[in-house]
Design an enzyme around this catalytic site. Structure first.
Site, short mmCIF file in Angstrom:
data_model
loop_
_atom_site.label_atom_id
_atom_site.label_comp_id
_atom_site.label_asym_id
_atom_site.label_seq_id
_atom_site.Cartn_x
_atom_site.Cartn_y
_atom_site.Cartn_z
CE LYS A 109 -4.55 0.03 0.51
NZ LYS A 109 -5.48 -0.93 -0.37
CB THR B 213 -2.59 -3.70 -0.79
OG1 THR B 213 -3.96 -3.43 -1.23
CG2 THR B 213 -1.65 -4.37 -1.75
NE ARG C 296 25.65 30.43 -9.27
CZ ARG C 296 25.72 29.43 -10.02
NH1 ARG C 296 25.41 29.27 -10.96
NH2 ARG C 296 26.25 28.16 -9.12
CD GLN D 128 28.31 21.06 -10.39
OE1 GLN D 128 27.92 22.37 -9.94
NE2 GLN D 128 28.08 20.73 -11.64
CG HIS E 141 18.58 28.43 -13.93
ND1 HIS E 141 19.85 28.30 -13.44
CD2 HIS E 141 18.43 27.31 -14.64
CE1 HIS E 141 20.37 27.05 -13.76
NE2 HIS E 141 19.30 26.62 -14.74
O1 URC Z 1 26.77 25.47 -10.11
C1 URC Z 1 26.42 25.38 -11.16
N1 URC Z 1 26.85 24.07 -11.63
C2 URC Z 1 26.73 23.72 -12.92
O2 URC Z 1 27.07 22.76 -13.50
C3 URC Z 1 25.97 24.82 -13.99
N2 URC Z 1 25.67 24.88 -15.11
C4 URC Z 1 25.07 26.04 -15.39
O3 URC Z 1 24.49 26.46 -16.35
N3 URC Z 1 24.84 26.79 -14.26
C5 URC Z 1 25.51 25.97 -13.39
N4 URC Z 1 25.83 26.23 -11.88
#
Ligand code: URC
Length: 310
Positions: A11, A58, A177, A229, A257
């Site tokens: 479930k 279930t 940014r 990353q 974005h």
């Molecule tokens: O922190 C980011 N990693 C990316 O891999 C990436 N690619 C992107 O267009 N902007 C960003 N910003």
């Protein structure tokens, strides 16, 4: 001859609200969760030969979730899921594994006139605390804890430059940014031998959750981010260091974005670069960045790699 190579059933989306009342103080607590419970075992004949004698309905699984919630603690979710999963493999000898997912809503106690209210709560929009537990007759209990839907935004302190530039590239480099994301963070615990071991670890689940959430928020706010990353890797590293019982930590972060808008066509208005103030939030497409970081001694560990959620 075809054969059933994998099967599980149960479930999903069982919604449960439990209220605990302290008669002496009048203070009440609420836990709301959405539970999924999927069973595995000697059930192939139900698919291949319409043999329902091996099927725990279930509907009965749903009833079991309610009864287990009534008779046991529902917090922390890792413990509740382990109790529920253990029930199925103990009760039915042909069921060999139970996969439980618990998504718990964060009902925060309401402050009224500066005081915590005894029985009124506010939902932390969107954010949930989750547990995914596999209770397996052979292999013990695998627990993954998670934070999901934690939306955060910083208006500076984030850069992205030095990336590949070629004939496909239009994105300008930036040293400043907006960074916005919805955090999905999960950490895998070292295998528990049985329910008793999970019960013994009970206080560690809340502690790890608080540490992981605090590390996520503090690093997000304070890191001078070179990329999603790199910032997420630092989060994983710090959680692994703070919670020694974890084997691996994984993040999945959309890059939500917010585009600058060039308004120079209107009376030469300056609204880009250092003059940017009004942005256009984008709902799609979004970047999506994922990683899992494991302890060096668990590299190649089968349990660790097979349950990777990437
Ligand atoms: O922190 C980011 N990693 C990316 O891999 C990436 N690619 C992107 O267009 N902007 C960003 N910003």
């Amino acid at each position: 001859m075809p054969f059933v190579s994998a099967a599980r059933y149960g479930k999903d989306n069982v919604r449960v609200l439990k209220v605990s009342r302290d008669a002496k103080t009048g203070v009440q607590h609420v836990v709301e969760m959405t539970v999924c419970c999927l069973l595995e075992g000697d059930i192939d004949s139900s698919y291949t030969r319409a043999d329902n004698s091996v099927v725990v309905a279930t509907d009965s699984i749903k009833n079991t979730i309610y009864i287990t919630a009534k008779q046991n603690p529902v917090h922390p979710p890792e413990l509740f899921a382990s109790i529920l999963g253990s029930h199925f493999i103990q009760k039915y000898s042909h069921i060999h594994a139970a996969n439980i997912s618990v998504i718990s809503t964060r009902w925060a106690r309401m402050d009224v006139d500066g005081k915590p209210h005894p029985h009124s709560f506010i939902k932390d929009a969107g954010e949930t605390r989750n547990a995914e537990v596999r209770v397996c007759r052979k292999d013990g209990i695998l627990v993954t804890s998670a934070i999901a839907g934690l939306s955060v935004l910083k208006s500076t302190g984030s850069a992205f430059h030095g990336f590949v530039r070629d004939e496909y590239t239009t994105l300008p480099e930036t040293w400043d940014r907006i960074l916005a994301t919805n955090v999905d963070a999960r950490w895998n615990w070292s295998r528990f031998a049985d329910l008793r071991a999970v019960r013994a670890a009970e206080p560690k689940f809340d502690r790890a959750y608080d540490l992981a959430r605090n590390i996520t928020l503090k690093l997000f706010a304070e890191d001078n981010s070179a990329s999603v990353q790199n910032t997420m890797y630092k989060m994983c590293e710090q959680i692994l260091a703070a919670v020694p019982e974890t084997q691996s930590v994984a993040y999945s972060l959309p890059n939500n974005h917010n585009f600058e808008i060039n308004l120079s066509w209107h009376k030469g208005l300056k609204n880009t670069g250092k003059d940017a103030e009004v942005y256009a939030p984008q709902s799609s497409p979004n970047g999506l960045i994922k990683c899992e970081v494991s302890r060096s001694e668990t590299r190649g560990d089968v349990a660790g790699s097979t349950r990777s959620k990437l």
